[in-house]
Enzyme design. Structure first.
Site, PDB file in Angstrom:
ATOM      1  N   ARG A 174      16.804 -32.694 -27.247  1.00  0.00           N
ATOM      2  CA  ARG A 174      16.960 -33.538 -26.049  1.00  0.00           C
ATOM      3  C   ARG A 174      18.222 -33.203 -25.272  1.00  0.00           C
ATOM      4  O   ARG A 174      18.286 -33.422 -24.065  1.00  0.00           O
ATOM      5  CB  ARG A 174      16.908 -35.016 -26.449  1.00  0.00           C
ATOM      6  CG  ARG A 174      15.493 -35.475 -26.741  1.00  0.00           C
ATOM      7  CD  ARG A 174      15.464 -36.828 -27.397  1.00  0.00           C
ATOM      8  NE  ARG A 174      15.656 -36.715 -28.829  1.00  0.00           N
ATOM      9  CZ  ARG A 174      16.028 -37.727 -29.619  1.00  0.00           C
ATOM     10  NH1 ARG A 174      16.276 -38.910 -29.099  1.00  0.00           N
ATOM     11  NH2 ARG A 174      16.177 -37.536 -30.904  1.00  0.00           N
ATOM     12  N   GLU A 215      22.242 -39.930 -38.716  1.00  0.00           N
ATOM     13  CA  GLU A 215      22.045 -41.361 -38.981  1.00  0.00           C
ATOM     14  C   GLU A 215      20.869 -41.516 -39.958  1.00  0.00           C
ATOM     15  O   GLU A 215      20.861 -42.391 -40.790  1.00  0.00           O
ATOM     16  CB  GLU A 215      21.760 -42.075 -37.656  1.00  0.00           C
ATOM     17  CG  GLU A 215      21.749 -43.579 -37.758  1.00  0.00           C
ATOM     18  CD  GLU A 215      21.372 -44.245 -36.442  1.00  0.00           C
ATOM     19  OE1 GLU A 215      21.196 -43.541 -35.433  1.00  0.00           O
ATOM     20  OE2 GLU A 215      21.251 -45.476 -36.453  1.00  0.00           O
TER      21      GLU A 215
END
Ligand code: AMP
Length: 181
Positions: free
Chosen positions: A64, A101
């Site tokens: 992205r 994460e």
């Protein structure tokens, strides 16, 4: 004509709860990208900030970060450096493993495209713990770049990535913040 405000941009980001695992609020930029005015305003706002930083290249993090990073590089008239996922580049690379994460990953760079001492701006869609952007900055530094700034569309302040980046000598910039993970 003035572009969309950051509040309006924020409303274009879709939140998907419990993806890719329970407890994660996935901030999905698909809906922002699909909105012509929203996409243009995102790049305008990133470029307004980036133009003052004096970078000579923009590095985007796959995947992205490629979207915003390439558009930003084009707007600034700079070259674009892809920080790639493992196994994609057909030449000798340097690589960095890092914790996400959710999970772990590796970034790779062709170090021959970095000029010694050049100032490279790191771009990704979202800053969470900062692990991805720091891995990107480390890679670029190992290739001889100066990395002082990183830009994101979204920051998740509760995950303290901004402080982790500052501790690594990188100033973070983000267009908007979301609460939660
Ligand atoms: P981190 O390394 O923890 O800063 O994570 C940043 C990377 O993971 C970025 O490339 C993001 O695209 C992705 N990411 C992490 N958390 C989220 C989230 N809540 N929503 C969307 N993308 C995320």
């Amino acid at each position: 004509m003035p572009g969309l405000s950051t509040e309006a941009l924020k409303a274009l980001v879709r939140t998907v709860p419990d993806f890719p695992k329970s407890g994660i609020q996935f901030r999905d930029i698909t809906t922002l990208l699909a909105h012509g005015e929203g996409l243009a305003a995102s790049i305008d706002l990133l470029a307004d900030r980036a133009v003052t930083l004096g970078a000579s290249k923009v590095a985007g993090i796959e995947a992205r970060g490629f979207i915003f990073g390439t558009a930003l590089a084009l707007r600034l008239g700079l070259g674009f450096v892809p920080l790639r996922k493992a196994g994609k580049l057909p030449v000798e690379v340097i690589s960095e493993d890092y914790a996400l994460e959710y999970g772990s990953a590796t970034l790779e760079l062709d170090p021959t495209i970095i000029e010694p001492g050049e100032h490279v701006l790191v771009v990704d869609d979202l800053l969470a713990t900062g692990g991805t952007a720091i891995a990107g900055a480390n890679l670029l530094r190992r290739a001889g770049a100066r990395v002082e700034h990183a830009m994101f569309v979204i920051d998740l302040p509760e995950l303290a990535g901004a402080q982790a980046l500052r501790d690594a000598g990188v100033t973070p910039h983000a267009l908007m913040e979301f609460a939660g993970h």
